[in-house]
Enzyme design. Structure first.
Site, PDB file in Angstrom:
ATOM      1  N   ASP A 151       0.856  -1.185   0.000  1.00 55.85           N
ATOM      2  CA  ASP A 151       0.000   0.000   0.000  1.00 55.85           C
ATOM      3  C   ASP A 151       0.890   1.232   0.000  1.00 55.85           C
ATOM      4  OD1 ASP A 151      -1.870   2.020   0.358  1.00 55.85           O
ATOM      5  OD2 ASP A 151      -3.058   0.892   1.812  1.00 55.85           O
TER       6      ASP A 151
ATOM      7  N   ARG B  25      -0.175   4.389  -0.640  1.00 56.59           N
ATOM      8  CA  ARG B  25      -0.976   5.609  -0.573  1.00 56.59           C
ATOM      9  C   ARG B  25      -0.561   6.524   0.576  1.00 56.59           C
ATOM     10  NH1 ARG B  25      -6.822   2.848  -0.593  1.00 56.59           N
ATOM     11  NH2 ARG B  25      -5.642   1.453   0.776  1.00 56.59           N
TER      12      ARG B  25
END
Length: 216
Positions: free
Chosen positions: A140, A142
């Site tokens: 991930d 983000r």
């Protein structure tokens, strides 16, 4: 570039976003105020949908990562499109709220082509986490700094975060956004995305208690 630890003399932090335009946007869920922003750090364009008065405390708020396949083409591989629709509907029902649509978050931040390659690997037996790792990419990638900057610019005092992802809450709090509560956004699993949802729960710590009921 504005760094996250830069501060003005009065102790406030400079905004990493510039408000560029606002316009009424009529949708199937209701009429929103669409506000366009420029992310000064990355040069990306961002968009937020605002419904009602959000400057008072506790506005229902969704940070939605872009997903071309799910949001636009209705892919059954994930639950993103259904989450987007459900979030907008919940905000209208609530009478006020915010949806920040985050560009640059495709495939949890790895980009569209890498996401499509990950989907191919998943079709061959990997889960969504393994497919990213197999490409040498983060599980991930983000970051929610720009979302926090947008919320600050909107004058939001605190939010009720519409999300199952604990990392969104942690990131917003780290960037100075007060979280009154976290509201689950639970989408019934389908044959096509049940494995995807289980992986989010078991390997990414998403709060998805309805999966046990569906399994029973």
């Amino acid at each position: 570039m504005i760094e996250s630890d830069d501060v003005f003399d009065d102790g406030t932090r400079p905004s990493g976003v510039e408000r560029a335009v606002s316009v009424r946007l009529a949708t199937v869920h209701g009429d929103f105020l669409a506000i366009g922003y420029l992310d000064r750090n990355r040069g990306e364009e961002q968009m937020v949908l605002v419904y009602g008065d959000v400057e008072t405390e506790g506005a229902l708020t969704r940070l939605h990562s872009e997903c071309l396949t799910g949001d636009v083409f209705g892919s059954k591989h994930c639950d993103c499109g259904e989450q987007l629709s459900a979030a907008l509907g919940a905000i209208v029902k609530e009478g006020r709220g915010i949806l920040v649509y985050l560009q640059g978050h495709e495939g949890r931040g790895i980009g569209l082509l890498a996401k499509l390659r990950a989907m191919k690997l998943q079709a061959e037996g990997m889960d969504t986490v393994e497919a990213n790792i197999a490409q040498g990419l983060p599980v991930d990638a983000r970051d929610y700094q720009v979302a926090a900057d947008i919320l600050h610019d909107l004058g939001v005092r605190s939010v009720r975060l519409l999300s199952n992802n604990p990392r969104k809450r942690e990131s917003l709090q780290r960037h100075g956004i007060k979280i009154d509560s976290q509201v689950p956004l639970l989408i019934p699993p389908s044959d096509e995305n049940k494995s995807y949802q289980w992986t989010k729960r078991d390997r990414l710590d998403h709060y998805l208690p309805h999966l046990d009921i569906a399994a029973d």
